[in-house]
Design an enzyme around this catalytic site. Structure first.
Site, PDB file in Angstrom:
ATOM      1  CG  ASP A   1      34.587  30.362  38.032  1.00 44.33           C
ATOM      2  OD1 ASP A   1      35.530  30.716  37.342  1.00 44.33           O
ATOM      3  OD2 ASP A   1      34.658  29.372  38.692  1.00 44.33           O
TER       4      ASP A   1
ATOM      5  CD1 TRP B   1      40.027  36.185  41.824  1.00 45.73           C
ATOM      6  CD2 TRP B   1      41.935  36.685  40.759  1.00 45.73           C
ATOM      7  NE1 TRP B   1      39.990  35.092  41.519  1.00 45.73           N
ATOM      8  CE2 TRP B   1      41.112  35.346  40.569  1.00 45.73           C
ATOM      9  CE3 TRP B   1      42.864  36.852  39.984  1.00 45.73           C
ATOM     10  CZ2 TRP B   1      41.723  34.691  39.365  1.00 45.73           C
ATOM     11  CZ3 TRP B   1      43.309  36.166  38.817  1.00 45.73           C
ATOM     12  CH2 TRP B   1      42.764  34.896  38.805  1.00 45.73           C
TER      13      TRP B   1
END
Length: 482
Positions: free
Chosen positions: A24, A21
């Protein structure tokens, strides 16, 4: 990244994690002619988990070398977003006589509780003595404890030359707080900004950035403050707004009135934008997480989730709308465009132009001249899972984005992914468009990059890129393709 592109939806032009995953971008810094990209990373599953700092480097902002995670969770917490900067003057005292530039990374250490209590968020410091490749956390962390706030995260730290202080911008719920320090150990709070300015929703602001930028064609310097919203962007859900103003080392003053909202991107999938620090020529290049918290955990990729946007070089210009940031593809990409044979021709109502029968990724750079009342359909994917319709009226241009479900995905993805977005552009004789089309995304930079629109689109049957005149007539003044 060539070895990673075999996955059905893995982009060829956009950065993705090797597996796991990603969200930002953080810690963006330029060292020894390389761009370091750190990012929020969970390497053990394709959904959000305990946050690490992933790491990659590139010389051209396009071809990336994946490196081991730079920061990992420990007993002081997960490693949330932050920033990095070169400590040229060794104000930290950590880099005596080192052969490589000393680099500081500021991050939010977050301790989560299983008993329902709010997480503990505090600002911490790591440092690198080898030019950003290996990192040590400061033994005395945190450098800025939490003052009693539920949301206190994402430190952006810069050296402010005029005041000779380090400045930290950190989100504090629905606003940002400004702190300053001489030695990175003792921090003084100087101001807050944003409680009654810009766009707000029920979620805290995130991922601030602060930097000076010179107005194009002048000697005037402004400051730009970037901040993310999680539920109230122009397109709905996550988005990135910015403010233009002045910063004196202690407080930020907005150039616009409090109600003015400026967006870095008007699409659904451009969040948490950050810019690289310490770039040699002083330019500002941004990159953003190309997703949206409404459905990020549910998009139909497998071993990996999430991609970054294409990097964008930014400049501050006076436009018909006022002072605005404009975006363009960075020169480092070195794109060589070829003029398309259709340049100079017109599309009349019902006529189409297909640029390629097997087009999966590339860049289109075009200038169109619309008759009043004309409509053009731009379909990056052949079965129309993502369609842009541009029409011109007496008032200006109107863009409608239509996105439909092209993959079953998961339940939350089904509910929130498909939607229409509308955008009005001022009147102009020409419509300038740069389109970056990849396997699961489209980025439009309109009117020299004043209006950007980024959208994901997951379609397993890519079959071309097509322009269709729905109404009136549209002249292809210029059409380049690469």
């Amino acid at each position: 990244m060539h070895q990673l592109t075999k996955d059905l939806f893995r982009p060829t032009m956009h950065f993705t994690p090797p597996f796991g995953w990603m969200n930002d971008p953080n810690g963006l810094v330029y060292i020894n002619n390389e761009y370091h990209l750190f990012y929020q990373y969970y390497p053990y599953a394709n959904k959000w988990g305990p946050m690490h700092w992933g790491h990659a480097v590139s010389a051209d902002l396009r071809n990336w070398q994946h490196l081991p995670p730079a920061l990992v969770p420990d007993d002081k917490g997960m490693c949330f977003s932050g920033s990095a900067v070169v400590d040229w003057r060794n104000t930290s005292g950590l880099f005596d006589n080192e052969p490589q530039p000393g680099v500081l990374a500021f991050y939010t250490a977050c301790i989560a509780h299983d008993d329902g209590r709010d997480s503990e968020q505090m600002q911490s410091l790591a440092y690198s003595k080898d030019g950003g490749f290996s990192w040590n956390k400061l033994a005395d962390n945190p450098i800025l404890p939490n003052p009693g706030l539920k949301d206190f995260r994402d430190p952006k730290v810069i050296w402010h030359e005029q005041s000779q202080h380090w400045v930290m911008v950190v989100t504090e719920g629905q606003e940002v707080g400004f702190y300053r320090s001489k030695d990175l150990n003792q921090w003084e709070k100087t101001a807050n900004f944003g409680l009654n300015e810009g766009k707000h929703d029920e979620m805290p602001w995130e991922c601030p950035d602060l930097f000076p930028i010179q107005l194009e064609g002048s000697e005037i310097c402004y400051w730009v403050l970037i901040v993310g919203v999680q539920r109230c962007s122009h397109a709905g859900g996550s988005g990135t707004q910015y403010f233009i103003g002045q910063f004196d080392g202690e407080r930020f003053t907005n150039h616009h009135d409090a109600e003015t909202v400026l967006w870095l991107d008007y699409g659904r999938d451009y969040y948490a934008a950050q810019t690289w620090s310490d770039v040699t020529d002083g330019g500002r290049t941004s990159i953003a997480w190309m997703s949206n918290w409404l459905y990020a955990n549910d998009v139909p990729t497998q071993a990996w989730r999430s991609a970054m946007s294409v990097p964008r070089s930014m400049k501050l210009c006076k436009t018909d709308s006022g002072l605005r940031l404009l975006s363009e593809i960075p020169k480092e990409w070195g794109l060589e465009r070829q003029t398309h044979p259709a340049s100079g021709t017109s599309l009349n109502q019902g006529h189409s132009l297909k640029l390629s029968d097997s087009y999966q990724a590339g860049v289109v750079d075009a200038t169109f001249i619309f008759e009043i009342g004309s409509e053009l359909k731009i379909a990056p994917f052949g079965n129309e899972s993502l369609v842009y319709i541009v029409c011109r009226s007496e008032a200006g241009y109107h863009l409608t984005t239509k996105r439909v479900i092209a993959d079953e995905g998961e339940e939350n993805y089904q509910k929130t992914f498909a939607s229409d977005v509308m955008l009005d552009l001022p009147q102009n004789d020409e419509l300038n468009l740069v389109a970056l089309i990849d396997r699961c995304s489209s980025e439009l930079l309109l009117q020299q990059g004043e209006f950007c629109v980024t959208d994901l689109s997951f379609d397993s049957c890519v079959s071309g890129y097509e322009l269709t005149c729905i109404k009136g007539a549209v002249k292809l003044e210029r059409l380049n393709f690469c």
